[in-house]
Design a protein around this motif. Structure first.
Motif, PDB file in Angstrom:
ATOM      1  N   PRO A 105      33.019 -23.292   7.079  1.00  0.00           N
ATOM      2  CA  PRO A 105      33.744 -24.351   7.789  1.00  0.00           C
ATOM      3  C   PRO A 105      35.207 -24.000   8.044  1.00  0.00           C
ATOM      4  O   PRO A 105      35.842 -24.590   8.926  1.00  0.00           O
ATOM      5  CB  PRO A 105      33.640 -25.556   6.836  1.00  0.00           C
ATOM      6  CG  PRO A 105      32.545 -25.229   5.900  1.00  0.00           C
ATOM      7  CD  PRO A 105      32.492 -23.749   5.781  1.00  0.00           C
ATOM      8  N   ALA A 106      35.753 -23.043   7.276  1.00  0.00           N
ATOM      9  CA  ALA A 106      37.158 -22.657   7.457  1.00  0.00           C
ATOM     10  C   ALA A 106      37.353 -21.757   8.666  1.00  0.00           C
ATOM     11  O   ALA A 106      38.485 -21.566   9.129  1.00  0.00           O
ATOM     12  CB  ALA A 106      37.678 -21.946   6.207  1.00  0.00           C
ATOM     13  N   ALA A 107      36.270 -21.178   9.192  1.00  0.00           N
ATOM     14  CA  ALA A 107      36.378 -20.280  10.345  1.00  0.00           C
ATOM     15  C   ALA A 107      36.561 -21.105  11.616  1.00  0.00           C
ATOM     16  O   ALA A 107      35.771 -21.998  11.908  1.00  0.00           O
ATOM     17  CB  ALA A 107      35.133 -19.413  10.451  1.00  0.00           C
ATOM     18  N   LYS A 108      37.601 -20.806  12.371  1.00  0.00           N
ATOM     19  CA  LYS A 108      37.890 -21.556  13.591  1.00  0.00           C
ATOM     20  C   LYS A 108      37.217 -20.958  14.823  1.00  0.00           C
ATOM     21  O   LYS A 108      37.047 -21.637  15.835  1.00  0.00           O
ATOM     22  CB  LYS A 108      39.406 -21.607  13.820  1.00  0.00           C
ATOM     23  CG  LYS A 108      40.184 -22.279  12.691  1.00  0.00           C
ATOM     24  CD  LYS A 108      39.769 -23.734  12.518  1.00  0.00           C
ATOM     25  CE  LYS A 108      40.642 -24.464  11.501  1.00  0.00           C
ATOM     26  NZ  LYS A 108      40.415 -23.994  10.122  1.00  0.00           N
ATOM     27  N   SER A 109      36.865 -19.678  14.760  1.00  0.00           N
ATOM     28  CA  SER A 109      36.246 -19.034  15.920  1.00  0.00           C
ATOM     29  C   SER A 109      35.596 -17.725  15.499  1.00  0.00           C
ATOM     30  O   SER A 109      35.897 -17.189  14.424  1.00  0.00           O
ATOM     31  CB  SER A 109      37.303 -18.745  16.999  1.00  0.00           C
ATOM     32  OG  SER A 109      38.219 -17.768  16.535  1.00  0.00           O
ATOM     33  N   HIS A 110      34.735 -17.215  16.374  1.00  0.00           N
ATOM     34  CA  HIS A 110      34.162 -15.890  16.135  1.00  0.00           C
ATOM     35  C   HIS A 110      35.254 -14.825  16.167  1.00  0.00           C
ATOM     36  O   HIS A 110      35.192 -13.831  15.435  1.00  0.00           O
ATOM     37  CB  HIS A 110      33.092 -15.572  17.188  1.00  0.00           C
ATOM     38  CG  HIS A 110      31.893 -16.472  17.113  1.00  0.00           C
ATOM     39  ND1 HIS A 110      31.776 -17.628  17.839  1.00  0.00           N
ATOM     40  CD2 HIS A 110      30.756 -16.378  16.363  1.00  0.00           C
ATOM     41  CE1 HIS A 110      30.623 -18.215  17.567  1.00  0.00           C
ATOM     42  NE2 HIS A 110      29.979 -17.480  16.669  1.00  0.00           N
ATOM     43  N   ASP A 111      36.259 -15.024  17.017  1.00  0.00           N
ATOM     44  CA  ASP A 111      37.370 -14.070  17.093  1.00  0.00           C
ATOM     45  C   ASP A 111      38.075 -13.945  15.743  1.00  0.00           C
ATOM     46  O   ASP A 111      38.404 -12.843  15.293  1.00  0.00           O
ATOM     47  CB  ASP A 111      38.396 -14.529  18.144  1.00  0.00           C
ATOM     48  CG  ASP A 111      37.838 -14.484  19.560  1.00  0.00           C
ATOM     49  OD1 ASP A 111      36.801 -13.828  19.761  1.00  0.00           O
ATOM     50  OD2 ASP A 111      38.448 -15.100  20.450  1.00  0.00           O
ATOM     51  N   GLU A 112      38.298 -15.067  15.095  1.00  0.00           N
ATOM     52  CA  GLU A 112      38.954 -15.050  13.784  1.00  0.00           C
ATOM     53  C   GLU A 112      38.131 -14.270  12.769  1.00  0.00           C
ATOM     54  O   GLU A 112      38.670 -13.502  11.965  1.00  0.00           O
ATOM     55  CB  GLU A 112      39.150 -16.489  13.299  1.00  0.00           C
ATOM     56  CG  GLU A 112      39.861 -16.607  11.959  1.00  0.00           C
ATOM     57  CD  GLU A 112      40.009 -18.056  11.532  1.00  0.00           C
ATOM     58  OE1 GLU A 112      39.362 -18.446  10.536  1.00  0.00           O
ATOM     59  OE2 GLU A 112      40.760 -18.800  12.196  1.00  0.00           O
ATOM     60  N   VAL A 113      36.829 -14.443  12.814  1.00  0.00           N
ATOM     61  CA  VAL A 113      35.939 -13.727  11.894  1.00  0.00           C
ATOM     62  C   VAL A 113      36.057 -12.218  12.123  1.00  0.00           C
ATOM     63  O   VAL A 113      36.192 -11.437  11.178  1.00  0.00           O
ATOM     64  CB  VAL A 113      34.482 -14.202  12.074  1.00  0.00           C
ATOM     65  CG1 VAL A 113      33.522 -13.310  11.281  1.00  0.00           C
ATOM     66  CG2 VAL A 113      34.340 -15.656  11.641  1.00  0.00           C
ATOM     67  N   ILE A 114      36.006 -11.805  13.390  1.00  0.00           N
ATOM     68  CA  ILE A 114      36.056 -10.373  13.712  1.00  0.00           C
ATOM     69  C   ILE A 114      37.402  -9.771  13.330  1.00  0.00           C
ATOM     70  O   ILE A 114      37.477  -8.684  12.750  1.00  0.00           O
ATOM     71  CB  ILE A 114      35.772 -10.159  15.212  1.00  0.00           C
ATOM     72  CG1 ILE A 114      34.320 -10.542  15.527  1.00  0.00           C
ATOM     73  CG2 ILE A 114      36.045  -8.701  15.621  1.00  0.00           C
ATOM     74  CD1 ILE A 114      34.030 -10.646  17.019  1.00  0.00           C
TER      75      ILE A 114
END
Length: 324
Positions: A154-163
């Motif tokens: 839930p803390a991830a705001k986007s796939h970009d942030e994850v990458i």
């Protein structure tokens, strides 16, 4: 008569003389080190064939990431106009560097361990092509890893942030390339790549470990995954998890090399922080949950939850103690 060197302003002559006197001992020290290289059982690598450089390994990891996640890690903007040119340049540079590095590694083993000639350069180019051809398939699996990390956090705001920012994605990206090189029996290079990722992320994945898709390492620091570990699809592990081997004898290097020493984790398993799962015969059944700080050296069936018994907490009132 030799003239003394000029002394810079503000530097005491005695300091200069002290430094020069100290440096006069260096030739003798160098000779002792050189002599020790030639006449001691300590490890050296003084050879016509250079040992693989970690600096080059860092470069190929960076280029692989450019191709695995186009547009994320390139120095210049990537758009539809320059896509073919930019990625084409990266493909060409990566192939040349990777082929040379693989060739060096193969030739290194060939010369150092007196192996029969195996066509080092042709093997290096052939393996490099095979790894480059695998990039679309590796990208496909990594995309599933990114989606799983995003969907489960839930803390991830986007796939970009994850990458961009998740150490688990960096570690598993490097692993998926290193594992392909490991499968192709490239010496040393896969392990150097894995240890480079380890030094950056704190996540230690041996390149021999087999890992399915939608794999998530949450937080990541302190994770250890051994060489013969097998991990299914949709598995999530947390920081401090060890998937390791049982205590090994002193001569384990020869006795157990190539044998199954690390656990098997089936599909849809969750392993919480600090858990330790050991042994080549240990199997964690599908859809099971291993709780935090659990120590497991035996198999558990599918759909099983293993947890530590709740510890007894001792809570003291520091103010009462101070007032007594």
């Amino acid at each position: 008569m030799k003239e003394s060197s000029p002394v810079p302003d503000g530097v005491c002559r005695s300091e200069v003389e002290c430094r020069e006197q100290a440096r006069s001992n260096l030739p003798e020290i160098a000779e002792r080190i050189i002599d020790h290289c030639e006449n001691s059982p300590c490890y050296t690598h003084i050879d016509s064939e250079p040992i693989p450089s970690e600096g080059f390994v860092a470069d190929i990891i960076d280029m692989f990431r450019e191709l695995l996640f186009p547009g994320y890690f390139t120095r210049e903007k990537l758009d539809p106009v320059n896509l073919r040119y930019s990625l084409g340049q990266t493909v060409s540079k990566l192939f040349d560097l990777l082929a040379d590095l693989i060739t060096h590694n193969i030739r290194h083993d060939c010369l150092r361990y007196h192996q029969s000639c195996s066509g080092c350069e042709s093997r290096g180019h052939s393996i490099a092509l095979e790894v480059m051809n695998a990039i679309p398939d590796i990208r496909q699996v990594l995309a599933s890893d990114v989606r799983a990390a995003f969907e489960g956090d839930p803390a991830a705001k986007s796939h970009d942030e994850v990458i961009f920012s998740y150490p688990g994605i960096y570690a598993i990206s490097v692993h998926r390339v290193a594992h392909r090189l490991y499968e192709l029996e490239v010496p040393m290079l896969p392990r150097i790549m894995s240890e480079h990722a380890h030094s950056i992320t704190g996540i230690d994945i041996h390149p021999g470990a087999t890992i399915g898709g939608r794999f998530v390492i949450d937080h990541g620091t302190g994770v250890v995954i051994g060489e013969t570990t097998e991990i299914g699809n949709n598995v999530r592990i947390y920081q401090g998890v060890t998937l390791g081997a049982l205590s090994l004898p002193k001569d384990a290097g020869e006795l157990l090399r190539g044998k199954k020493r690390h656990p098997t984790i089936e599909d849809d398993v969750i392993i919480y922080s600090g858990a330790t799962v050991l042994g080549g015969d240990t199997l964690i059944g599908a859809r099971s949950v291993v709780g935090g700080s659990v120590w497991l050296t035996e198999s558990i069936p599918p759909d099983t939850t293993v947890m530590m018994e709740m510890p007894r907490l001792i809570i003291k009132d520091a103010r009462r103690k101070a007032g007594s």
